[in-house]
Structure formats: C-alpha cells, structure tokens
Design an enzyme around this catalytic site. Structure first.
Site, short mmCIF file in Angstrom:
data_model
loop_
_atom_site.label_atom_id
_atom_site.label_comp_id
_atom_site.label_asym_id
_atom_site.label_seq_id
_atom_site.Cartn_x
_atom_site.Cartn_y
_atom_site.Cartn_z
N ASP A 12 0.82 -1.22 0.00
CA ASP A 12 0.00 0.00 0.00
C ASP A 12 0.85 1.26 0.00
OD1 ASP A 12 -2.36 -1.44 0.05
OD2 ASP A 12 -2.60 -1.31 2.22
N ARG A 92 0.52 3.67 16.75
CA ARG A 92 0.06 4.64 15.74
C ARG A 92 0.30 6.09 16.14
NH1 ARG A 92 1.09 1.08 12.20
NH2 ARG A 92 -0.65 -0.11 11.35
N ASP A 121 -6.89 2.26 11.99
CA ASP A 121 -5.65 3.03 11.94
C ASP A 121 -5.82 4.42 11.36
OD1 ASP A 121 -4.09 1.17 13.21
OD2 ASP A 121 -3.58 0.11 11.36
N SER A 171 -2.44 -9.91 6.11
CA SER A 171 -2.04 -8.53 6.38
C SER A 171 -1.49 -8.50 7.80
CB SER A 171 -3.27 -7.62 6.24
OG SER A 171 -3.01 -6.41 6.88
N1 ARG Z 1 -7.31 -4.85 14.90
C1 ARG Z 1 -6.09 -4.28 15.38
C2 ARG Z 1 -6.23 -2.81 15.64
O1 ARG Z 1 -7.14 -2.20 15.15
C3 ARG Z 1 -4.91 -4.61 14.51
C4 ARG Z 1 -4.84 -3.98 13.17
C5 ARG Z 1 -3.63 -4.48 12.49
N2 ARG Z 1 -3.46 -4.09 11.15
C6 ARG Z 1 -3.07 -4.94 10.20
N3 ARG Z 1 -2.87 -4.48 9.03
N4 ARG Z 1 -2.90 -6.21 10.43
O2 ARG Z 1 -5.47 -2.23 16.35
#
Ligand code: ARG
Length: 396
Positions: A12, A92, A121, A171
């Site tokens: 991405d 983040r 995110d 992912s």
């Molecule tokens: N569900 C988790 C969160 O919102 C993990 C997200 C992880 N992202 C990924 N691309 N695997 O914090």
C-alpha cells in the site's frame, strides 16, 4: 508540493509513493518509524527511493515506544475487550508524531499515510496529526484511489516498480508489543487459525515438555529485570517475546469490535504482553487496597478503549493514568510465573509493600479476633440487609 509519507515498505505505502507523485506532481519524502517490527530497514529505504521518494528517513523509536506507550499500557493492564494488548493501536500515535516531526523539519505541505477507510488506523493517524497540528493537509491515497490490492500490483507493474510482498497471505502489522495477523482464511471465524499464520510462537503442542519459571521484577509498575538480570525496556520485552514464544505463550484469537462499525476476527501473537500484564496484575492484588483495586479495574477498560479508538490525546487518558500512576507507586517487587505449553501461571509474588500478611492470614498462627468481636462485627455488617428483609418479609 512536498509530501511526507509514513512508509512501511509494504504494497500500500509503496503504491502511495507512485500515486502521490502522479496525482499531485508531489515531491515525496518517506519516513519509516522503527517500533520494533521485524524489517530490514536498509531494504525499506532502498525500496522507497526506487519507487520514487526523494529522501528517506528511518527513525528508531523503540525506546520511546517502550517507555512512553508500552509502560503506561502495562500499568493499566491494557487489554482491549479483555484480549488484545493494543500493540498496533499504541504504535500509531507515536508513528504519527515522528512523521509529523519530519514534515515540519522539511517544510512539507502535507502529510500522507496508507490507511484504508475500513480500519481503525486511519482514525488513530488522522486524530493524532490533528491533535499536534490543526492545519496540515492530510492525504490518504488508499482512501481515495479505489484500487484493490490486485489493482495496486498491476499499477506498480505497469510502471516498472518493484512489487513488495506479493506472496503474502495475510495482512500483518508487528512491533515490539505484538504481531497482528488479519485476512486470508482468518476472515472466516468458524475456522481455527492455520499454523502458518503464526511466526513468533510455536504451537503449544510443540512447545518444550518442561515448564519454565521466570522471576519478573517490577519497580513502580514497570518491569525492570528478569531472573535478577536488569534489562533496558526494549531488551526485556524482546527477551520475553522470544522465551514466551518458544513456549507457545501469547496466541490470541478473538472477535473484536472495531471502531469503524463492524466486528472483525483478529489473531495476535503477543508473548511479552501476555506475561507482563498477568504478572503486573497479580502484583497489584498483593499491594493495593480492595478499594484501590476496584477503582483501578473500573477505569482500566476505559483507558484501553481510548487508545483503541484513536483518542491517545484525549485529556481523559492522562487523568486515568494519573490515578494509575498514583497506585503504581506501590507496585514494586517480583512475580514468579510459570510458562508451560502456551499457558502463563503466576506462582509467587514478593513486595516490600505487600499488604498481605502471613501472620494475619494463616489458620495456624497469629491473629484471631475474639469470638465477641467476630459476632459483633458480623451483626453490624449484616444490619442493612437484615433490616430490609425484616421490612419486606411480610409486605407482599
Ligand atoms: N485490529 C487491530 C487494531 O485495530 C490490529 C490492526 C492491524 N493491522 C493490520 N494491518 N494487520 O489495532
């Protein structure tokens, strides 16, 4: 226009570089923040420059991450919905802050990140950036370009750009505090996660047959040593990830309520988080009063919700931490944990601030209230409830 892009090295964000240059004729400067992810940062830099970035920054933020984000999470026993140690969510705001710092330094007109419109995110990045800079333009190519992952691969290929990680089934997002795995077969929650989804942990069946005991020492709520060996935060967490993972500890599979309106099946590996939170929580029970514990356990999930929901900069987070820090002043001592085939069991605890007293608690020795005191106490203790029963017994 000059854009600073939070760059992970994946599909991405690589597509973002090319797209930003085409769409805005922008100069793209990439920033990769090292929060402990397993990555070859030199190769990430090479990929960024090859895809067209004019400059690349790699920022080592592991220590900041451990002290400023993971330690507060340990003090709050932070598990979103009782399960997820918030590894991605905690990183983040730090990544956003570091990228924004570069944006200011190079006088960027905009900051960009690769979040899609389906995830949490985007909220975490956007809100952190807004909290720190009310005006800077935020560009999120993946929310506007309307390409699938397949389209992105085509897009890069058509332009002769090296496509990263095409064979990746899942992912994945990883850092010091855990590894999140999403997508592929995991999208069907009726099936167990396949073994190949895991990288940090062996399956509990394959873990060693002998249990391992660890002594984890805390100072004011913060882990400082393992088996008597003092370690800096990053090393301590890494060590527990390796040891825990080799015993199958820290696999998490749960249905999670996303901030963005739907449930998702999430799989994580977080050995150090699992061990440290269990040990820390146990030590609190030995040193805090029942009222302190009750109050703290009430606000802990609120802290986790704030972090999960992208509100790191919400003033309430600091207020809750102030309460937690006040109580964590006493969370000093050590906890023995036994790890065995995927399980973590607390087997001992010691602290100079232990409220527990063997002399008082033991049936064999020491303190016994007199019969008269015990009867008097019970009578007065039960008065409210017994009075109510007397009034109500004949009422209906
Ligand atoms: N569900 C988790 C969160 O919102 C993990 C997200 C992880 N992202 C990924 N691309 N695997 O914090």
């Amino acid at each position: 226009m000059r854009v600073v892009l939070a760059y992970s090295g994946g599909l991405d964000t690589t597509t973002c570089i090319v797209w930003l240059k085409e769409k805005y004729q922008a100069e793209v400067i990439t920033v990769t923040v090292d929060v402990g992810q397993e990555e070859d940062f030199e190769d990430v830099e090479r990929r960024a420059l090859k895809a067209g970035a004019s400059q690349h920054y790699t920022i080592d933020a592991k220590e900041d991450f451990a002290r400023g984000y993971i330690f507060p999470a340990i003090k709050m026993n932070a598990l979103y919905e009782g399960s997820y140690p918030l590894s991605t969510a905690l990183a983040r705001p730090l990544i956003a802050e570091k990228v924004l710092r570069v944006a200011k330094k190079v006088g960027a007109d905009a900051i960009a990140h690769g979040s899609t419109s389906k995830g949490n995110d985007q909220v975490r990045f956007d809100l952190t950036i807004r909290a720190l800079d009310p005006d800077i333009k935020i560009i999120t190519p993946a929310r506007s370009w309307g390409m699938t992952r397949k389209d992105e691969i085509e897009y890069l290929r058509a332009r002769g750009i090296e496509v990263p990680n095409v064979n990746k089934k899942y992912s994945v997002d990883d850092n010091l505090w855990g590894r999140s795995i999403e997508g592929g077969e995991l999208d069907d929650p009726s099936h167990p996660p396949p073994e190949e989804a895991f990288k940090w942990t062996v399956s509990p069946e394959k873990a060693p047959d002998n249990p391992l005991t660890l002594e984890i020492e805390f100072s004011q709520g913060i882990p400082v040593a393992i088996n008597g060996e003092k370690m800096d935060p990053v090393k301590l967490i890494n060590t527990l990830n390796i040891i825990g993972g080799s015993h199958g500890v820290g696999r998490i599979d749960h249905i999670e309520n996303r901030l963005v309106g739907f449930k998702s099946r999430e799989v994580y590996e977080a050995p150090a988080a699992t061990i440290l939170i269990k040990a820390h929580e146990d030590l609190e029970k030995a040193v805090l009063t029942p009222r302190e514990l009750r109050i703290k356990r009430m606000v802990e999930p609120i802290w986790s919700d704030l972090v999960y929901n992208g509100l790191w900069f919400e003033p309430a987070r600091r207020a809750i931490e102030a309460l937690g820090d006040e109580m964590n002043r006493w969370v000093t001592g050590s906890v023995g944990v036994r790890i065995y085939k995927g399980s973590v069991t607390v087997i001992s605890r010691k602290s100079p601030y232990m409220i527990y007293s063997q002399n008082i608690a033991s049936y064999d020795v020491g303190w016994y209230p007199s019969e008269e005191k015990a009867i008097g106490f019970i009578e007065i203790w039960g008065m409210h409830s017994l009075s109510a029963l007397r009034v109500r017994r004949n009422a209906l």
